[in-house]
Write a protein that holds these residues in place. Structure first.
Motif, mmCIF file in Angstrom:
data_model
loop_
_atom_site.group_PDB
_atom_site.id
_atom_site.type_symbol
_atom_site.label_atom_id
_atom_site.label_comp_id
_atom_site.label_asym_id
_atom_site.label_seq_id
_atom_site.Cartn_x
_atom_site.Cartn_y
_atom_site.Cartn_z
ATOM 1 N N UNK A 35 -46.221 -108.903 36.764
ATOM 2 C CA UNK A 35 -47.654 -109.167 36.782
ATOM 3 C C UNK A 35 -48.151 -109.649 38.139
ATOM 4 N N UNK A 36 -47.247 -110.139 38.983
ATOM 5 C CA UNK A 36 -47.678 -110.575 40.311
ATOM 6 C C UNK A 36 -47.970 -109.356 41.182
ATOM 7 N N UNK A 37 -48.773 -109.563 42.195
ATOM 8 C CA UNK A 37 -49.098 -108.492 43.132
ATOM 9 C C UNK A 37 -48.114 -108.551 44.293
ATOM 10 N N UNK A 38 -47.537 -107.395 44.613
ATOM 11 C CA UNK A 38 -46.491 -107.353 45.625
ATOM 12 C C UNK A 38 -46.667 -106.120 46.495
ATOM 13 N N UNK A 82 -33.842 -89.989 37.957
ATOM 14 C CA UNK A 82 -35.156 -90.156 38.580
ATOM 15 C C UNK A 82 -35.588 -91.616 38.591
ATOM 16 N N UNK A 83 -36.347 -91.973 39.601
ATOM 17 C CA UNK A 83 -37.042 -93.262 39.651
ATOM 18 C C UNK A 83 -38.516 -92.962 39.457
ATOM 19 N N UNK A 84 -39.169 -93.765 38.605
ATOM 20 C CA UNK A 84 -40.600 -93.589 38.345
ATOM 21 C C UNK A 84 -41.300 -94.917 38.609
ATOM 22 N N UNK A 85 -42.359 -94.862 39.415
ATOM 23 C CA UNK A 85 -43.104 -96.057 39.801
ATOM 24 C C UNK A 85 -44.438 -96.076 39.076
ATOM 25 N N UNK A 86 -44.688 -97.153 38.332
ATOM 26 C CA UNK A 86 -45.921 -97.329 37.566
ATOM 27 C C UNK A 86 -46.702 -98.511 38.122
ATOM 28 N N UNK A 87 -48.019 -98.362 38.176
ATOM 29 C CA UNK A 87 -48.909 -99.457 38.538
ATOM 30 C C UNK A 87 -49.990 -99.532 37.478
ATOM 31 N N UNK A 88 -50.116 -100.725 36.888
ATOM 32 C CA UNK A 88 -51.133 -100.964 35.868
ATOM 33 C C UNK A 88 -51.019 -99.948 34.720
ATOM 34 N N UNK A 89 -49.766 -99.590 34.386
ATOM 35 C CA UNK A 89 -49.507 -98.687 33.264
ATOM 36 C C UNK A 89 -49.589 -97.209 33.575
ATOM 37 N N UNK A 90 -49.934 -96.829 34.807
ATOM 38 C CA UNK A 90 -50.063 -95.410 35.163
ATOM 39 C C UNK A 90 -48.980 -94.990 36.142
ATOM 40 N N UNK A 91 -48.381 -93.825 35.884
ATOM 41 C CA UNK A 91 -47.360 -93.277 36.762
ATOM 42 C C UNK A 91 -47.991 -92.910 38.104
ATOM 43 N N UNK A 92 -47.387 -93.420 39.191
ATOM 44 C CA UNK A 92 -47.939 -93.165 40.528
ATOM 45 C C UNK A 92 -47.013 -92.327 41.404
ATOM 46 N N UNK A 93 -45.696 -92.326 41.135
ATOM 47 C CA UNK A 93 -44.768 -91.509 41.916
ATOM 48 C C UNK A 93 -43.452 -91.356 41.164
ATOM 49 N N UNK A 115 -58.480 -107.213 36.448
ATOM 50 C CA UNK A 115 -59.327 -108.316 35.978
ATOM 51 C C UNK A 115 -60.770 -108.178 36.469
ATOM 52 N N UNK A 116 -61.289 -106.959 36.428
ATOM 53 C CA UNK A 116 -62.673 -106.721 36.824
ATOM 54 C C UNK A 116 -62.890 -106.453 38.300
ATOM 55 N N UNK A 117 -61.842 -106.591 39.105
ATOM 56 C CA UNK A 117 -61.961 -106.325 40.543
ATOM 57 C C UNK A 117 -61.282 -104.999 40.870
ATOM 58 N N UNK A 118 -61.919 -104.200 41.683
ATOM 59 C CA UNK A 118 -61.349 -102.929 42.101
ATOM 60 C C UNK A 118 -60.303 -103.128 43.179
ATOM 61 N N UNK A 119 -59.154 -102.484 43.018
ATOM 62 C CA UNK A 119 -58.077 -102.533 44.008
ATOM 63 C C UNK A 119 -57.851 -101.111 44.495
ATOM 64 N N UNK A 120 -57.866 -100.909 45.820
ATOM 65 C CA UNK A 120 -57.631 -99.575 46.384
ATOM 66 C C UNK A 120 -56.344 -99.602 47.188
ATOM 67 N N UNK A 164 -49.132 -105.524 38.435
ATOM 68 C CA UNK A 164 -48.691 -104.987 37.147
ATOM 69 C C UNK A 164 -47.843 -103.733 37.359
ATOM 70 N N UNK A 165 -46.823 -103.843 38.182
ATOM 71 C CA UNK A 165 -45.976 -102.709 38.536
ATOM 72 C C UNK A 165 -44.638 -102.773 37.816
ATOM 73 N N UNK A 166 -44.021 -101.597 37.707
ATOM 74 C CA UNK A 166 -42.652 -101.516 37.206
ATOM 75 C C UNK A 166 -42.017 -100.241 37.745
ATOM 76 N N UNK A 167 -40.697 -100.241 37.804
ATOM 77 C CA UNK A 167 -39.931 -99.062 38.203
ATOM 78 C C UNK A 167 -38.961 -98.757 37.077
ATOM 79 N N UNK A 168 -39.034 -97.532 36.562
ATOM 80 C CA UNK A 168 -38.121 -97.065 35.518
ATOM 81 C C UNK A 168 -37.114 -96.109 36.140
ATOM 82 N N UNK A 169 -35.891 -96.096 35.584
ATOM 83 C CA UNK A 169 -34.905 -95.090 35.931
ATOM 84 C C UNK A 169 -34.744 -94.201 34.714
#
Length: 158
Positions: free
Chosen positions: A117-120, A139-150, A49-54, A93-98
């Motif tokens: 959508x909550x931040x956790x 496999x487990x796949x971790x996505x944040x804001x629509x991008x695969x992270x691990x 939402x316009x704010x940078x998260x690191x 905006x995270x999700x975990x896919x198997x």
């Protein structure tokens, strides 16, 4: 102590043991009776939402699977952070896919997780029992804001 707390603590202990025993940051193994593996989530930034998260270094995707052969009795994946990352890591905006692939590495099934959508700071997903049609890998796949992270995988063998 609730079941989620016990599971989270077990994942944290398993993460530390896996890292120490393996001597590497990514591990996987056969799921004869069960396996737990950990993959590093590298530092990254994203826009919320316009704010940078690191997200700093120090977070890991841990994936546990129980079962025998193609029969999975339970599967779960979660994110654990250590050190300063515990305080400063929130995943929005995270999700975990198997996902499941055959021995030729062809993906034949993906169980897409819900996008939260909550931040956790400690995302977690569980999957119930299932029987896979093929040997290969889970496999487990971790996505944040629509991008695969691990991604963390286990080989499913006879």
């Amino acid at each position: 102590m609730g079941v989620a707390t016990v599971v989270r603590k077990a994942l944290t202990v398993a993460s530390v043991l896996a890292l120490g025993a393996a001597g590497s940051l990514v591990s996987s193994g056969p799921a004869y009776a069960g396996a737990t593996g950990t993959a590093v989530i590298g530092s990254f930034s994203y826009d919320l939402h316009g704010a940078g998260v690191k997200v700093p270094v120090g977070c890991f995707l841990t994936h546990s699977i129980e079962g025998s052969g193609k029969r999975i009795s339970s599967e779960l994946a979660g994110v654990d952070c250590f050190g300063l990352a515990v305080t400063f890591s929130k995943f929005c905006n995270w999700r975990i896919d198997f996902g499941y692939a055959d021995t030729e590495n062809r993906i034949y099934k993906t169980s897409r997780g819900v996008t939260h959508t909550e931040c956790k700071g400690d995302p977690l997903r569980r999957a119930g029992a299932r029987t896979l049609p093929h040997y290969g890998k889970a496999c487990a796949r971790f996505y944040v804001n629509g991008r695969l992270r691990a991604t963390q995988c286990h080989f499913i063998t006879k």
